[in-house]
Design a protein around this motif. Structure first.
Motif, PDB file in Angstrom:
ATOM      1  N   SER A   1       0.854  -1.187   0.000  1.00 17.30           N
ATOM      2  CA  SER A   1       0.000   0.000   0.000  1.00 17.30           C
ATOM      3  C   SER A   1       0.888   1.235   0.000  1.00 17.30           C
ATOM      4  O   SER A   1       2.094   1.135  -0.186  1.00 17.30           O
ATOM      5  N   GLU A   2       0.321   2.378   0.267  1.00 19.09           N
ATOM      6  CA  GLU A   2       1.023   3.651   0.107  1.00 19.09           C
ATOM      7  C   GLU A   2       2.360   3.727   0.835  1.00 19.09           C
ATOM      8  O   GLU A   2       3.392   3.954   0.214  1.00 19.09           O
ATOM      9  N   ALA A   3       2.362   3.574   2.154  1.00 17.93           N
ATOM     10  CA  ALA A   3       3.602   3.724   2.925  1.00 17.93           C
ATOM     11  C   ALA A   3       4.606   2.633   2.571  1.00 17.93           C
ATOM     12  O   ALA A   3       5.800   2.899   2.402  1.00 17.93           O
ATOM     13  N   ALA A   4       4.137   1.399   2.458  1.00 15.19           N
ATOM     14  CA  ALA A   4       5.030   0.298   2.103  1.00 15.19           C
ATOM     15  C   ALA A   4       5.553   0.460   0.677  1.00 15.19           C
ATOM     16  O   ALA A   4       6.709   0.122   0.398  1.00 15.19           O
ATOM     17  N   SER A   5       4.734   0.980  -0.205  1.00 18.25           N
ATOM     18  CA  SER A   5       5.178   1.214  -1.589  1.00 18.25           C
ATOM     19  C   SER A   5       6.249   2.293  -1.648  1.00 18.25           C
ATOM     20  O   SER A   5       7.202   2.193  -2.425  1.00 18.25           O
ATOM     21  N   THR A   6       6.106   3.321  -0.825  1.00 19.39           N
ATOM     22  CA  THR A   6       7.128   4.364  -0.767  1.00 19.39           C
ATOM     23  C   THR A   6       8.439   3.799  -0.241  1.00 19.39           C
ATOM     24  O   THR A   6       9.514   4.072  -0.800  1.00 19.39           O
ATOM     25  N   ALA A   7       8.370   2.993   0.818  1.00 24.12           N
ATOM     26  CA  ALA A   7       9.580   2.373   1.370  1.00 24.12           C
ATOM     27  C   ALA A   7      10.222   1.436   0.352  1.00 24.12           C
ATOM     28  O   ALA A   7      11.450   1.421   0.197  1.00 24.12           O
ATOM     29  N   LEU A   8       9.400   0.659  -0.352  1.00 26.63           N
ATOM     30  CA  LEU A   8       9.919  -0.249  -1.368  1.00 26.63           C
ATOM     31  C   LEU A   8      10.585   0.534  -2.501  1.00 26.63           C
ATOM     32  O   LEU A   8      11.659   0.156  -2.986  1.00 26.63           O
ATOM     33  N   ALA A   9       9.962   1.632  -2.913  1.00 24.57           N
ATOM     34  CA  ALA A   9      10.541   2.460  -3.972  1.00 24.57           C
ATOM     35  C   ALA A   9      11.888   3.019  -3.535  1.00 24.57           C
ATOM     36  O   ALA A   9      12.860   3.007  -4.312  1.00 24.57           O
ATOM     37  N   MET A  10      11.972   3.486  -2.301  1.00 25.54           N
ATOM     38  CA  MET A  10      13.236   4.020  -1.793  1.00 25.54           C
ATOM     39  C   MET A  10      14.302   2.929  -1.754  1.00 25.54           C
ATOM     40  O   MET A  10      15.458   3.160  -2.139  1.00 25.54           O
ATOM     41  N   ALA A  11      13.928   1.737  -1.307  1.00 20.88           N
ATOM     42  CA  ALA A  11      14.885   0.630  -1.232  1.00 20.88           C
ATOM     43  C   ALA A  11      15.363   0.217  -2.624  1.00 20.88           C
ATOM     44  O   ALA A  11      16.565  -0.013  -2.833  1.00 20.88           O
ATOM     45  N   LEU A  12      14.447   0.118  -3.574  1.00 20.46           N
ATOM     46  CA  LEU A  12      14.822  -0.275  -4.932  1.00 20.46           C
ATOM     47  C   LEU A  12      15.743   0.751  -5.577  1.00 20.46           C
ATOM     48  O   LEU A  12      16.790   0.401  -6.133  1.00 20.46           O
ATOM     49  N   VAL A  13      15.363   2.015  -5.500  1.00 19.68           N
ATOM     50  CA  VAL A  13      16.185   3.069  -6.119  1.00 19.68           C
ATOM     51  C   VAL A  13      17.558   3.110  -5.456  1.00 19.68           C
ATOM     52  O   VAL A  13      18.591   3.206  -6.138  1.00 19.68           O
ATOM     53  N   GLY A  14      17.591   3.010  -4.140  1.00 21.24           N
ATOM     54  CA  GLY A  14      18.871   3.025  -3.436  1.00 21.24           C
ATOM     55  C   GLY A  14      19.759   1.856  -3.816  1.00 21.24           C
ATOM     56  O   GLY A  14      20.954   2.039  -4.114  1.00 21.24           O
ATOM     57  N   ALA A  15      19.192   0.658  -3.817  1.00 24.51           N
ATOM     58  CA  ALA A  15      19.978  -0.533  -4.167  1.00 24.51           C
ATOM     59  C   ALA A  15      20.445  -0.483  -5.616  1.00 24.51           C
ATOM     60  O   ALA A  15      21.589  -0.844  -5.921  1.00 24.51           O
ATOM     61  N   GLU A  16      19.575  -0.032  -6.506  1.00 23.87           N
ATOM     62  CA  GLU A  16      19.964   0.075  -7.920  1.00 23.87           C
ATOM     63  C   GLU A  16      21.091   1.093  -8.101  1.00 23.87           C
ATOM     64  O   GLU A  16      22.057   0.833  -8.830  1.00 23.87           O
ATOM     65  N   ALA A  17      20.991   2.237  -7.435  1.00 23.46           N
ATOM     66  CA  ALA A  17      21.999   3.289  -7.582  1.00 23.46           C
ATOM     67  C   ALA A  17      23.344   2.850  -7.004  1.00 23.46           C
ATOM     68  O   ALA A  17      24.388   3.035  -7.643  1.00 23.46           O
ATOM     69  N   VAL A  18      23.324   2.256  -5.817  1.00 18.29           N
ATOM     70  CA  VAL A  18      24.575   1.807  -5.196  1.00 18.29           C
ATOM     71  C   VAL A  18      25.236   0.723  -6.043  1.00 18.29           C
ATOM     72  O   VAL A  18      26.439   0.759  -6.308  1.00 18.29           O
ATOM     73  N   THR A  19      24.446  -0.235  -6.481  1.00 16.74           N
ATOM     74  CA  THR A  19      24.991  -1.328  -7.289  1.00 16.74           C
ATOM     75  C   THR A  19      25.527  -0.816  -8.624  1.00 16.74           C
ATOM     76  O   THR A  19      26.611  -1.217  -9.059  1.00 16.74           O
ATOM     77  N   ALA A  20      24.782   0.071  -9.258  1.00 15.00           N
ATOM     78  CA  ALA A  20      25.235   0.639 -10.539  1.00 15.00           C
ATOM     79  C   ALA A  20      26.558   1.370 -10.352  1.00 15.00           C
ATOM     80  O   ALA A  20      27.497   1.181 -11.132  1.00 15.00           O
ATOM     81  N   GLY A  21      26.636   2.185  -9.318  1.00 16.43           N
ATOM     82  CA  GLY A  21      27.878   2.908  -9.061  1.00 16.43           C
ATOM     83  C   GLY A  21      29.045   1.977  -8.818  1.00 16.43           C
ATOM     84  O   GLY A  21      30.147   2.183  -9.332  1.00 16.43           O
ATOM     85  N   TRP A  22      28.803   0.934  -8.040  1.00 23.95           N
ATOM     86  CA  TRP A  22      29.868  -0.020  -7.714  1.00 23.95           C
ATOM     87  C   TRP A  22      30.316  -0.772  -8.960  1.00 23.95           C
ATOM     88  O   TRP A  22      31.506  -0.906  -9.236  1.00 23.95           O
ATOM     89  N   PHE A  23      29.355  -1.301  -9.727  1.00 23.84           N
ATOM     90  CA  PHE A  23      29.707  -2.057 -10.932  1.00 23.84           C
ATOM     91  C   PHE A  23      30.426  -1.191 -11.963  1.00 23.84           C
ATOM     92  O   PHE A  23      31.338  -1.662 -12.641  1.00 23.84           O
ATOM     93  N   LEU A  24      30.016   0.067 -12.108  1.00 22.54           N
ATOM     94  CA  LEU A  24      30.632   0.928 -13.115  1.00 22.54           C
ATOM     95  C   LEU A  24      31.974   1.490 -12.651  1.00 22.54           C
ATOM     96  O   LEU A  24      32.890   1.644 -13.466  1.00 22.54           O
ATOM     97  N   ALA A  25      32.097   1.782 -11.364  1.00 22.81           N
ATOM     98  CA  ALA A  25      33.352   2.332 -10.855  1.00 22.81           C
ATOM     99  C   ALA A  25      34.412   1.253 -10.654  1.00 22.81           C
ATOM    100  O   ALA A  25      35.602   1.515 -10.845  1.00 22.81           O
ATOM    101  N   ARG A  26      33.986   0.050 -10.292  1.00 26.79           N
ATOM    102  CA  ARG A  26      34.940  -1.027 -10.015  1.00 26.79           C
ATOM    103  C   ARG A  26      34.471  -2.322 -10.677  1.00 26.79           C
ATOM    104  O   ARG A  26      34.092  -3.274  -9.998  1.00 26.79           O
ATOM    105  N   PRO A  27      34.501  -2.376 -12.003  1.00 23.86           N
ATOM    106  CA  PRO A  27      33.981  -3.557 -12.693  1.00 23.86           C
ATOM    107  C   PRO A  27      34.766  -4.837 -12.437  1.00 23.86           C
ATOM    108  O   PRO A  27      34.253  -5.928 -12.634  1.00 23.86           O
ATOM    109  N   ARG A  28      35.986  -4.726 -11.980  1.00 26.21           N
ATOM    110  CA  ARG A  28      36.791  -5.916 -11.691  1.00 26.21           C
ATOM    111  C   ARG A  28      36.691  -6.350 -10.223  1.00 26.21           C
ATOM    112  O   ARG A  28      37.308  -7.331  -9.835  1.00 26.21           O
ATOM    113  N   SER A  29      35.942  -5.625  -9.443  1.00 28.69           N
ATOM    114  CA  SER A  29      35.806  -5.931  -8.024  1.00 28.69           C
ATOM    115  C   SER A  29      35.185  -7.317  -7.838  1.00 28.69           C
ATOM    116  O   SER A  29      34.306  -7.727  -8.592  1.00 28.69           O
ATOM    117  N   ARG A  30      35.645  -8.017  -6.830  1.00 27.07           N
ATOM    118  CA  ARG A  30      35.090  -9.330  -6.497  1.00 27.07           C
ATOM    119  C   ARG A  30      34.300  -9.274  -5.197  1.00 27.07           C
ATOM    120  O   ARG A  30      34.048 -10.300  -4.563  1.00 27.07           O
TER     121      ARG A  30
END
Length: 153
Positions: free
Chosen positions: A36-65
């Motif tokens: 619902s509304e509040a849970a959807s907002t929290a889910l949206a924040m979690a998804l955007v945050g995880a996507e942004a952090v992962t994208a930054g990590w993969f692009l900045a350090r593509p050889r990282s293990r």
């Protein structure tokens, strides 16, 4: 390394699109019928945050293990896959799957499930690559004997 760059680029586009249309993201996620509304907002924040952090990590350090970005990506892939699969199975009519926010909107159809299956496959490939590259102290049977002292001459 190439898979990390490709996945990082896609995740960056997803995060940017969702962030640029963040006001619409809770409503888009609510159409999946699981939150619902509040849970959807929290889910949206979690998804955007995880996507942004992962994208930054993969692009900045593509050889990282490091395992952390792979876990984040796997989590993102699982969440989007579960949302899409359950909505498709229930016959929900979604005009926009929300992967890129309100940008590049596509309706929930069978090919979105194929895209999600590919995301899961990529997560598995990345997970396997990290596991093969990192030694496991419980199963790695390399010699751990202490070096012998040298003789003084």
């Amino acid at each position: 390394m190439i898979l990390r760059i490709v996945v990082g680029t896609v995740l960056a586009a997803m995060a940017l699109g969702q962030l640029a249309s963040f006001d619409a993201m809770p409503a888009i996620l609510t159409t999946y019928g699981l939150t619902s509304e509040a849970a959807s907002t929290a889910l949206a924040m979690a998804l955007v945050g995880a996507e942004a952090v992962t994208a930054g990590w993969f692009l900045a350090r593509p050889r990282s293990r490091a395992i952390t970005p792979v876990r984040l990506y796997a989590g993102v892939a699982v969440v989007w896959s579960v949302l899409a699969a359950q909505a498709f199975a229930r016959g929900l009519d979604l005009d926009n799957c929300g992967c890129f926010g309100t940008y590049l909107a596509q309706p929930l159809r069978w090919y979105v499930l194929v895209e999600d299956a590919l995301m899961l496959l990529y997560a598995w490939l990345l997970w396997r690559a990290v596991r093969r590259a990192r030694p496991d102290p419980l199963t790695d049977r390399t010699s751990t004997a202490a070096p012998t002292p040298r003789e003084n001459h």
